[in-house]
Structure formats: C-alpha cells, structure tokens
Design a protein around this motif. Structure first.
Motif, PDB file in Angstrom:
ATOM      1  N   PRO A 180     -45.711  24.698 -17.415  1.00  0.00           N
ATOM      2  CA  PRO A 180     -45.086  25.914 -16.896  1.00  0.00           C
ATOM      3  C   PRO A 180     -44.975  27.000 -17.964  1.00  0.00           C
ATOM      4  CG  PRO A 180     -43.814  23.972 -16.284  1.00  0.00           C
ATOM      5  CD  PRO A 180     -44.829  23.523 -17.286  1.00  0.00           C
ATOM      6  N   SER A 181     -45.010  28.246 -17.551  1.00  0.00           N
ATOM      7  CA  SER A 181     -44.865  29.368 -18.476  1.00  0.00           C
ATOM      8  C   SER A 181     -43.496  29.341 -19.138  1.00  0.00           C
ATOM      9  CB  SER A 181     -45.050  30.695 -17.728  1.00  0.00           C
ATOM     10  OG  SER A 181     -46.354  30.792 -17.190  1.00  0.00           O
ATOM     11  N   GLU A 182     -43.472  29.717 -20.405  1.00  0.00           N
ATOM     12  CA  GLU A 182     -42.235  29.868 -21.180  1.00  0.00           C
ATOM     13  C   GLU A 182     -41.364  28.612 -21.140  1.00  0.00           C
ATOM     14  OE1 GLU A 182     -40.387  33.506 -19.929  1.00  0.00           O
ATOM     15  OE2 GLU A 182     -42.025  34.728 -20.695  1.00  0.00           O
ATOM     16  N   SER A 183     -42.016  27.469 -21.294  1.00  0.00           N
ATOM     17  CA  SER A 183     -41.292  26.192 -21.276  1.00  0.00           C
ATOM     18  C   SER A 183     -41.304  25.482 -22.621  1.00  0.00           C
ATOM     19  CB  SER A 183     -41.900  25.261 -20.221  1.00  0.00           C
ATOM     20  OG  SER A 183     -43.260  24.971 -20.524  1.00  0.00           O
ATOM     21  N   ILE A 184     -42.054  25.993 -23.596  1.00  0.00           N
ATOM     22  CA  ILE A 184     -42.241  25.322 -24.878  1.00  0.00           C
ATOM     23  C   ILE A 184     -41.378  25.991 -25.949  1.00  0.00           C
ATOM     24  CG2 ILE A 184     -43.912  24.681 -26.650  1.00  0.00           C
ATOM     25  CD1 ILE A 184     -44.290  23.233 -23.970  1.00  0.00           C
ATOM     26  N   ASP A 185     -40.708  25.175 -26.757  1.00  0.00           N
ATOM     27  CA  ASP A 185     -39.822  25.703 -27.794  1.00  0.00           C
ATOM     28  C   ASP A 185     -40.538  25.970 -29.117  1.00  0.00           C
ATOM     29  OD1 ASP A 185     -37.108  25.540 -26.460  1.00  0.00           O
ATOM     30  OD2 ASP A 185     -37.770  23.473 -26.220  1.00  0.00           O
ATOM     31  N   TYR A 186     -41.630  25.252 -29.380  1.00  0.00           N
ATOM     32  CA  TYR A 186     -42.338  25.425 -30.656  1.00  0.00           C
ATOM     33  C   TYR A 186     -43.726  24.835 -30.526  1.00  0.00           C
ATOM     34  CZ  TYR A 186     -43.594  24.586 -35.590  1.00  0.00           C
ATOM     35  OH  TYR A 186     -44.247  24.546 -36.799  1.00  0.00           O
ATOM     36  N   ILE A 187     -44.686  25.460 -31.211  1.00  0.00           N
ATOM     37  CA  ILE A 187     -46.068  24.972 -31.201  1.00  0.00           C
ATOM     38  C   ILE A 187     -46.530  24.748 -32.638  1.00  0.00           C
ATOM     39  CG2 ILE A 187     -48.472  25.502 -30.586  1.00  0.00           C
ATOM     40  CD1 ILE A 187     -47.387  27.282 -28.338  1.00  0.00           C
ATOM     41  N   PHE A 188     -47.069  23.566 -32.890  1.00  0.00           N
ATOM     42  CA  PHE A 188     -47.722  23.264 -34.170  1.00  0.00           C
ATOM     43  C   PHE A 188     -49.142  22.827 -33.865  1.00  0.00           C
ATOM     44  CE2 PHE A 188     -49.280  20.714 -37.611  1.00  0.00           C
ATOM     45  CZ  PHE A 188     -48.776  21.308 -38.754  1.00  0.00           C
ATOM     46  N   ILE A 189     -50.127  23.492 -34.461  1.00  0.00           N
ATOM     47  CA  ILE A 189     -51.524  23.128 -34.201  1.00  0.00           C
ATOM     48  C   ILE A 189     -52.330  23.100 -35.490  1.00  0.00           C
ATOM     49  CG2 ILE A 189     -51.630  23.924 -31.801  1.00  0.00           C
ATOM     50  CD1 ILE A 189     -52.922  26.506 -32.841  1.00  0.00           C
ATOM     51  N   ASP A 190     -53.308  22.239 -35.492  1.00  0.00           N
ATOM     52  CA  ASP A 190     -54.311  22.144 -36.557  1.00  0.00           C
ATOM     53  C   ASP A 190     -55.660  22.245 -35.846  1.00  0.00           C
ATOM     54  OD1 ASP A 190     -55.803  21.641 -38.788  1.00  0.00           O
ATOM     55  OD2 ASP A 190     -55.300  19.526 -38.929  1.00  0.00           O
ATOM     56  N   PRO A 191     -56.105  23.473 -35.526  1.00  0.00           N
ATOM     57  CA  PRO A 191     -57.255  23.645 -34.628  1.00  0.00           C
ATOM     58  C   PRO A 191     -58.586  23.373 -35.314  1.00  0.00           C
ATOM     59  CG  PRO A 191     -56.520  25.776 -35.412  1.00  0.00           C
ATOM     60  CD  PRO A 191     -55.546  24.758 -35.973  1.00  0.00           C
ATOM     61  N   PRO A 236     -40.193  33.258 -25.244  1.00  0.00           N
ATOM     62  CA  PRO A 236     -40.109  34.493 -26.035  1.00  0.00           C
ATOM     63  C   PRO A 236     -39.247  34.294 -27.275  1.00  0.00           C
ATOM     64  CG  PRO A 236     -39.738  34.942 -23.711  1.00  0.00           C
ATOM     65  CD  PRO A 236     -39.732  33.451 -23.861  1.00  0.00           C
ATOM     66  N   GLY A 237     -39.660  34.896 -28.362  1.00  0.00           N
ATOM     67  CA  GLY A 237     -38.906  34.798 -29.599  1.00  0.00           C
ATOM     68  C   GLY A 237     -39.140  33.521 -30.367  1.00  0.00           C
ATOM     69  N   ARG A 238     -40.008  32.645 -29.862  1.00  0.00           N
ATOM     70  CA  ARG A 238     -40.259  31.354 -30.519  1.00  0.00           C
ATOM     71  C   ARG A 238     -41.537  31.404 -31.368  1.00  0.00           C
ATOM     72  NH1 ARG A 238     -36.633  26.908 -30.292  1.00  0.00           N
ATOM     73  NH2 ARG A 238     -35.067  27.406 -28.725  1.00  0.00           N
ATOM     74  N   TRP A 239     -41.735  30.337 -32.129  1.00  0.00           N
ATOM     75  CA  TRP A 239     -42.734  30.330 -33.197  1.00  0.00           C
ATOM     76  C   TRP A 239     -43.912  29.404 -32.903  1.00  0.00           C
ATOM     77  CZ3 TRP A 239     -42.328  33.637 -37.265  1.00  0.00           C
ATOM     78  CH2 TRP A 239     -41.085  34.242 -37.473  1.00  0.00           C
ATOM     79  N   MET A 240     -45.053  29.749 -33.512  1.00  0.00           N
ATOM     80  CA  MET A 240     -46.218  28.873 -33.551  1.00  0.00           C
ATOM     81  C   MET A 240     -46.717  28.798 -34.990  1.00  0.00           C
ATOM     82  SD  MET A 240     -49.824  28.820 -31.441  1.00  0.00           S
ATOM     83  CE  MET A 240     -50.504  30.357 -32.058  1.00  0.00           C
ATOM     84  N   THR A 241     -46.948  27.588 -35.458  1.00  0.00           N
ATOM     85  CA  THR A 241     -47.506  27.355 -36.786  1.00  0.00           C
ATOM     86  C   THR A 241     -48.936  26.864 -36.638  1.00  0.00           C
ATOM     87  OG1 THR A 241     -45.342  26.789 -37.711  1.00  0.00           O
ATOM     88  CG2 THR A 241     -47.277  26.038 -38.931  1.00  0.00           C
ATOM     89  N   VAL A 242     -49.857  27.495 -37.375  1.00  0.00           N
ATOM     90  CA  VAL A 242     -51.271  27.128 -37.334  1.00  0.00           C
ATOM     91  C   VAL A 242     -51.694  26.679 -38.726  1.00  0.00           C
ATOM     92  CG1 VAL A 242     -53.614  27.887 -36.792  1.00  0.00           C
ATOM     93  CG2 VAL A 242     -51.672  28.887 -35.568  1.00  0.00           C
ATOM     94  N   GLU A 243     -52.119  25.426 -38.833  1.00  0.00           N
ATOM     95  CA  GLU A 243     -52.714  24.975 -40.090  1.00  0.00           C
ATOM     96  C   GLU A 243     -54.210  25.176 -39.979  1.00  0.00           C
ATOM     97  OE1 GLU A 243     -52.991  21.320 -43.248  1.00  0.00           O
ATOM     98  OE2 GLU A 243     -51.270  21.511 -41.920  1.00  0.00           O
TER      99      GLU A 243
END
Length: 859
Positions: free
Chosen positions: A466-477, A536-543
């Motif tokens: 669902p949209s706007e349901s995730i609190d934080y994203i960490f990815i190593d793409p 909204p206002g939440r973070w994503m970290t990309v390695e």
C-alpha cells in the motif's frame, strides 16, 4: 511442514500480471513458497503483514530525524554473515545501525533488493543484539530503542529470496540436526564409495586385519581432489599436465613454465587444451570437452580411538577405476540438465572447457551426491535442508579454484562463470556437516517469530504494498554492469526449478542491449515505487558500489526524478573503515552511502501549483535544513557539511522544482541574499535557528574544521576551495597561486577561467591587493554580474556546430537554468546533444535539465 496458506489458481493467475514474476511452472513456485512468510513470486500477503502492525499509513507520528553520520565499520567475519555466501552482501550489524537510527520497534522496513535478506536479520537482531554490540551502540548513543522491526524483503531473484527466507525463518536447532543428520547418513551409506580411496604411505598401500582375521586395505575418506587441465606443448606437441609444470612441491606456483619433455620455456596463453570426446548420458549424445585429470587426493583416516589424521596422495589405479565406474553408472535421481542461461558469462566456460549445460558444472560424483541430498530434502518438503544445500552449492561445483595456502578451504565468488585450470573437487558429504553446524548455531540465536515477509518480483512494480505504508527503506541495489545476477544465480535456480525473469533486471549488459539509459530507466521505476510506498518525511538509505561516475549519476538522477531529495552522501574509507562526505567525482570510486528523504505532503502540493511563489522556496529550504546533519565529526575535528553550503542548497532547490515540472520562482542572486537574511551562517554553512546553538556548542570544543574539498576540477569546486582558503585570512594572488596549482585536477573538457578572472568575479580585494571573501550583503549583486557573464559565454555556444570540445561547465549550467525558466526546452536539448556524452552522464545538474527538457520538448 504444513503450509499455513495456499495459492488458489485464480490468485496465481492474477499475480502473473505483476512485473518480475519469475520463470517457472506453477508446481515449482508453489512448492518453493511458504505463505504468508515467503512466496517464490510476488507475495499477496504483504498488505496483511503490514496491517498487522500498530503504525498508521501515511503518517509520520511527529517523526523528526536527521541523516545518520557516524562512522560505520562492520567486518565480514560475523558467523551469521558467513553462513551463506552471495555476490554482494552488507553485514547485518552495519544495517542495524541505520535501523536503530531511523526506526522504532514495530516499524515497517523495506529492502527492495534484499539479496540474502540481511536487512531482515538486522530487523530481528535490533530486538536481540549480542551483549558486545549492545554495549558499543549504547556507548555511541545513549538514546536507543531496542526492539524487533518488521521487514519486507523483495528481490527479482528466486535464489536470493529463498536464501533470505532461510536466513529469516529458523527452525529449532535440535530438529534441524535430527532431520539433516538422518539424511546425511542415508546418502553416506548409499554413496560413500564415491569418495573412498586406499590409504597409501610413501607409495605403499596400507592394510589392516578385519574381525575375521583377513588382511584388507585401509580405506580413507576423501576430503577433496585436485584436478588439472591438460595442454599441448607448442614446441614438441606432447601432452602436458598443467599441475606438473606449474606447481612446486610445496604447493605454490612456479614463476616460469617449461615443458618437461623438450624443456622449452612456454606461456600458458600459447598452449592449447587437450580435448576429449565423452558420452554424456544426461544429454544422450557425445560431447567434446577439455581434458582434466586428478593430480592430488586429500583424505582422512580414523583410527580405532577415533583420532582423524589427514593425508595426501597421488591418484592410483584404484582411484582411476572408481572414476571410470562413476562415469559408466546412471545417477538414479533428478538433476537439472537445462542449457545454460544465454548471456555474457557462459561464453568463457563454453570456449575453454566445452561446458554448455547446467549439470556439466559438476563432476559426476558430486552431481550424484548433491542430487541424492536434494531428492531427500525435497521429498520431505524440508525448506531448511534445502537452505543448507544452497549454502554448500558454491563449494561443490567445478568453479572452485585451487588456492595454495588452503586448497580445500573457503572458495571465492568470482562474479562470473569460470572453470579454473586447476580446480578443487570437495565432497558434499564433507561440507554438509560443517554447514549444518554453522546454520544450526545461527538458528539457535533466533526465534521463529515472523518478523519478515519475503516476496519475489521486481521493485519496479510494488503494487501489493500500500502507498505510504513503509517507515524506512534500506537498499543495496545492482550497480551497473558489475554483476550479472540473473546469470550468476542460474545454477542454483535451475535446481529450484524457478529462475529469474531478467526482463526488468536493472543491469548494464551488451548481450541484452541494456545500456546506461536503460539501467537508469529501470532504477528510476524502482525509485518511483519506493517513493510511493514510503511515508512522507521518512528516509531511504542507498548503499552503492561502482567505479564509474556515470552510473553514480544515473542513480542520483533516478532518485531525484522519482521525487526524493538527497540529504547526505558518504564515502567508505576502505583503509580507515570510516565514512566521509562525498564531494568530488573521484570519490565515487569507493562505496557510497546515499541518504535521501520523501518531502512532506504540504511541500509537494505547493511545488505542483502553477502559481508557485518564492514562499515555496523557503518552505523547501526550511524542511531540507531540518533534515541535514547538524554536526559531523569526532575526536577534536568537525567536518564541513557540504549540503549546508549555499551552492548545494541552491542546487537542491532547483532540482526540487525542475523534477516536478515547476518553474523556479527565484533567481540565484535573490536566493543567496534571502538565504543570508533568513538563516544563521557558521563556517560557510546555514542552519535553522533551533540548530545553530547545537553547532556552536560543538564548535568550541574542537581543535579544527576539516575542509571537505580535497581538490578542484572545475569552476564551482575552485570557488569552494577559494572560499574556504580566504575565509580566515586575506591573501595575495602570489600566495594563492602555488596552493591552487597543487590541488588543481582539471576535467578534460573544462574551459576553466584563469585564477585571476575567478578571483575578480567571485571575490573582493583590498587596496593592498589582498583577496578576501565578499561581504554577504553584496553576494546577490556579485551573483547577478557573474550570471550575466556566464550567459554571454553560453550564447557563444549556440552558434557553432558539432561537438563542444572546450567549454565552461558553469556557463552551460547557467544557460540551461535560464532556458528552463523561459521554457525554451529546445535550446537545452540542442546544446545538450553537442556536449560530450560522458559530461551529461556525470553532471547531475546538466543531466537533470536535459532529461526533463526531453520529456517536455523532445520529439
């Protein structure tokens, strides 16, 4: 092991319309899955997993966090990390640091390129840390919320998601040992003869007396066998076993090679492999392959007291007879015989060794034993046993290269398909007990609480979240063309019967005609989905790991076009094991940590209004400053935070409006003047009123301020360097020039003005000819004068034809910005097409204007 839920035919049919649905028949997909925890296809139970939490969708719960700036240095010797190998993997303790910073217990964390599922392990371990790590974190930060986070793990590869499932869904260690040991004993009883050899000391076969008093040979259990290619000497045309000429008696390599027959000095590249024709009963046809022969056997003898001693021997007649017997026997179990995945990686083994099919990547005896183990695990529907088998798969195929120090030791992932000239055949029955022990120990550290939901599919289509349901994203793409994941996972996926759908795979590959633009488009589609599902206002970290600036720019452009705002970029210092802020193109040759956020709803709404005015600019800057690190540094040093400098704040503001198709409601001169009026400045950085006291408090405690621009390569970095140089004292041109030349590393196409001209345009000087940084009240006037000069320079580029070979990048930026304001997209396109391709690919500002102009004004 009873499934909690089942797929219906209609549900599976519906899921097949989702991008990235894997290749495989329904039976294999259903067998491999364990719903609702794990599905070998897009997981339709994700929404229920999310809604079982206590956090509401689309809210931030007064969330207020800045980027994580502490040094991260977690080694790869952790026992959990080493349980299972994979092409790329981030230690879970490193990820834990980010989770503890950005999330609270019960928050939903998403990893859309999960690989082996270390983000899931980290989510669990946030509630069950080991004591040493817990003490370390609490020493660094007294305010830590320990507790399990909930992880959604997704990957395009069924091999990856299956491994992630194995990592994150433990069973009781005692049960695992009982089941696995029983299977191993069965296979040992049936197939143990495949890895038996006669005990020989100094060439003499050893005997013992059995219970009937008969003299019988002592049988050893083979640990591993070393195989060598056979070549033809280019001088005398005789067959040469490579081991004999390449390896010294101590097991190390000779520096020079010589033929044992004619003594000619030879090089490996000049020799041809000996080929042989053999019947492949799996394909029911004769195939031609490179000839390999066994040259050394390492085996163990267990005496009457249970003591195990290891020995080495050359293969004897009995060993060769067993090999021939194995070749003549039929393996009574299923194993994959499919043609290898078409792609870039299969060419080398096919050319050098004649390998074309999956089963040919194994010696027949290893294929036999592995098939026997696999058959029993699948019969029992025992996912944990299949997980163990996936962990030993790397150890028992023919790609295991000989290592002089530890021939039977841990193999290295090559990142390609490669049959070594000297390879090591390790018995699956030798590896299996060791992996069982390691995985059992890991499971003992974890409880079977369902903290993770695992899905197989493309992150370019996350419609089940669902949209706007995730609190934080960490990815190593995936990072460009470094690794071809679909091909590399093909061997194990062939055993599983479910393979990667590589159509949406975000890689660069000539074979599939995916270049940098295709890679960027695919990554952008993933980032757009991440943006949609993130609160909204939440973070994503990309390695990110790549040696090419163009790939880094593609990632950054994709992030911005999706709507994210980059707040911090850090570089892993591999020598020191620390991160420092990325500030030059050269730094991208290392590992980056990119921190970005999704703006609040009100800011998005204002940016999309056709009547956007200057107030939206300052609303953006206020939110952006609030999300930037306040202090960066430890140990008596504070580092300059480039993101807080005026030029980068201006760039982020411009990008925010351009990527949303809005006009920029303020000139650069007015922006810099307004910035100075509204926000307190310290050391060239701008802060919110409520932040500056924190910075001032830390500032008085440190010995020095560390400048982050290490060298200059264009006009902008020159101005940054000069601003810092002249911030503390006034200097003459004669004092500045030698220091400037020391740090100058000019880009190939850059038409950099003379140092004296840059000083005239950007700085002021006293009557004594000493240069200094101008008074902030005059910055806007200086900016207007400079911009007029840049636009005059840009106008000269319009008249020419063909590629621009020498130019001022800053003039191109100013011209593109002016043309965008006038909605003159064709000028941006025409000039952009005349720039060298790598300039567009490596300059985020130029690429942003060009891509968005192509969208709006391109044909």
């Amino acid at each position: 092991m009873q499934k909690k839920l089942e797929f219906s035919d209609s549900l599976l049919t519906e899921l097949k319309g989702i991008e990235g649905f894997p290749d495989g028949n329904d039976e294999n997909i259903i067998f491999l899955s364990d719903p609702p925890v794990f599905t070998a296809c897009p997981n339709p139970w994700i929404s229920e997993f999310i809604s079982s939490g206590i956090k509401e969708f689309g809210t931030t719960h007064d969330y207020d966090q800045t980027p994580y700036t502490a040094d991260v240095s977690e080694g790869k010797n952790d026992p959990i990390y080493n349980v299972h190998s994979y092409h790329t993997k981030v230690p879970h303790k490193a990820i834990m640091r980010y989770l503890l910073h950005y999330t609270s217990p019960g928050d939903i964390v998403l990893d859309g390129f999960c690989g082996t599922g270390m983000t899931g392990v980290a989510s669990y371990m946030c509630g069950h840390p080991d004591n040493d790590f817990k003490k370390l974190i609490e020493k660094e930060n007294s305010i830590v919320e320990w507790g399990v986070r909930k992880a959604i793990l997704s990957d395009l590869s069924p091999a990856a998601t299956f491994i992630a499932y194995g990592y994150n869904n433990p069973i009781k260690k005692s049960q695992l040992f009982t089941d696995a040991s029983g299977i191993a004993l069965e296979v040992e009883k049936e197939c143990g003869w495949l890895f038996e050899t006669y005990h020989v000391i100094e060439g003499n076969q050893q005997y013992q007396t059995d219970i009937q008093g008969e003299k019988v040979p002592i049988i050893g259990k083979i640990n591993y066998i070393i195989w060598s290619d056979v070549f033809i000497c280019p001088s005398c045309m005789k067959d040469i076993i490579f081991w004999d000429i390449a390896i010294k008696p101590d097991g190390t390599f000779h520096n020079d090679l010589s033929c044992p027959f004619c003594e000619a000095i030879i090089e490996k590249k000049d020799m041809e492999r000996v080929r042989e024709s053999v019947y492949d009963d799996s394909l029911q046809q004769t195939v031609t392959r490179a000839k390999q022969v066994p040259v050394k056997i390492n085996y163990s003898i267990t005496d009457s007291k249970g003591k195990i001693t290891r020995y080495n021997k050359a293969p004897d007649g009995h060993d060769l007879d067993i090999i021939q017997r194995i070749l003549s026997e039929h393996i009574p179990y299923w194993y994959p015989t499919r043609l290898m995945h078409e792609g870039e990686l299969r060419k080398h083994p096919e050319r050098t060794h004649g390998i074309t099919h999956v089963h040919q990547y194994y010696t027949k005896r290893n294929l036999w034993i592995f098939a026997a183990l696999f058959h029993r695990a699948k019969q029992l529907d025992h996912k944990a046993l299949l997980f163990i088998l996936s962990s030993i798969h790397l150890h028992i195929n023919r790609m295991r290269i000989y290592q002089p120090v530890k021939p039977g030791g841990t193999p290295k992932l090559q990142g390609t398909f490669f049959i070594p000239t000297i390879s090591v055949e390790v018995s699956p029955l030798d590896v299996f007990p060791r992996k069982l022990r390691d995985i059992g120990n890991m499971y003992e550290m974890m409880d079977p609480e369902h903290h993770a939901c695992i899905s197989t599919g493309s992150s370019g289509d996350l419609r089940l979240i669902p949209s706007e349901s995730i609190d934080y994203i960490f990815i190593d793409p995936p990072f460009g063309g470094n690794l071809q994941y679909a091909e590399l996972n093909y061997l194990w996926e062939s055993w599983l019967g479910v393979t990667t759908n590589d159509e949406p795979e975000a890689i660069i590959t000539k074979f599939r005609q995916k270049g940098l633009s295709e890679y960027q488009t695919l990554m952008e589609s993933c980032f757009r989905e991440f943006y949609r599902v993130l609160k909204p206002g939440r973070w994503m970290t990309v390695e990110f790991h790549n040696s090419k600036n163009s790939v880094w720019m593609a990632i950054q452009e994709g992030l911005m076009k999706a709507g994210f705002v980059v707040a911090d970029v850090r570089v892993l210092d591999k020598k020191q094991g620390t991160f420092y802020q990325k500030n030059t193109p050269g730094a991208v040759k290392q590992d980056l940590i990119i921190t970005s956020y999704k703006p609040e709803h009100d800011l998005e709404t204002h940016a999309h209004l056709a009547s956007s005015d200057e107030s939206t600019v300052w609303e953006f800057i206020h939110q952006h400053l609030g999300r930037l690190p306040i202090v960066d540094g430890t140990g008596g040093i504070i580092r300059i935070i480039e993101e807080r400098k005026g030029y980068l704040l201006f760039d982020r503001m411009v990008a925010f409006f351009v990527q949303r198709g809005a006009q920029i409601p303020i000139s650069s001169g007015d922006f810099y003047a307004g910035l100075k009026q509204r926000y307190p400045e310290r050391d060239g950085m701008y802060f919110l009123d409520e932040q500056v006291a924190t910075y001032d408090k830390q500032r008085i405690k440190v010995d020095r301020i560390e400048q982050t621009v290490l060298f200059v390569h264009d006009e902008r970095s020159t101005v940054q360097w000069l601003t810092h140089l002249l911030s503390d004292k006034q200097m003459t041109y004669q004092e500045i020039q030698p220091l400037f030349l020391r740090v100058l590393h000019l880009d190939k196409f850059e038409k950099l003005p003379e140092l004296a001209d840059i000083l005239e345009q950007y700085f002021l000087k006293t009557d004594e000819e000493r240069w200094y940084t101008p008074d902030p009240s005059r910055l806007s006037d200086l900016e207007k004068i400079r911009e007029r000069a840049l636009l005059r320079e840009f106008d000269t580029y319009r008249t020419g034809k063909g590629r621009l070979k020498l130019f001022r990048t800053e003039a191109i930026r100013a011209g593109f910005r002016k043309a965008w304001t006038k909605q003159d997209y064709q000028t941006i396109i025409l000039i952009g097409q005349r720039l060298p391709e790598n300039i567009l690919q490596e300059d985020d500002q130029l690429l942003m204007y060009y891509d968005n102009s192509m969208t709006r004004g391109g044909s």
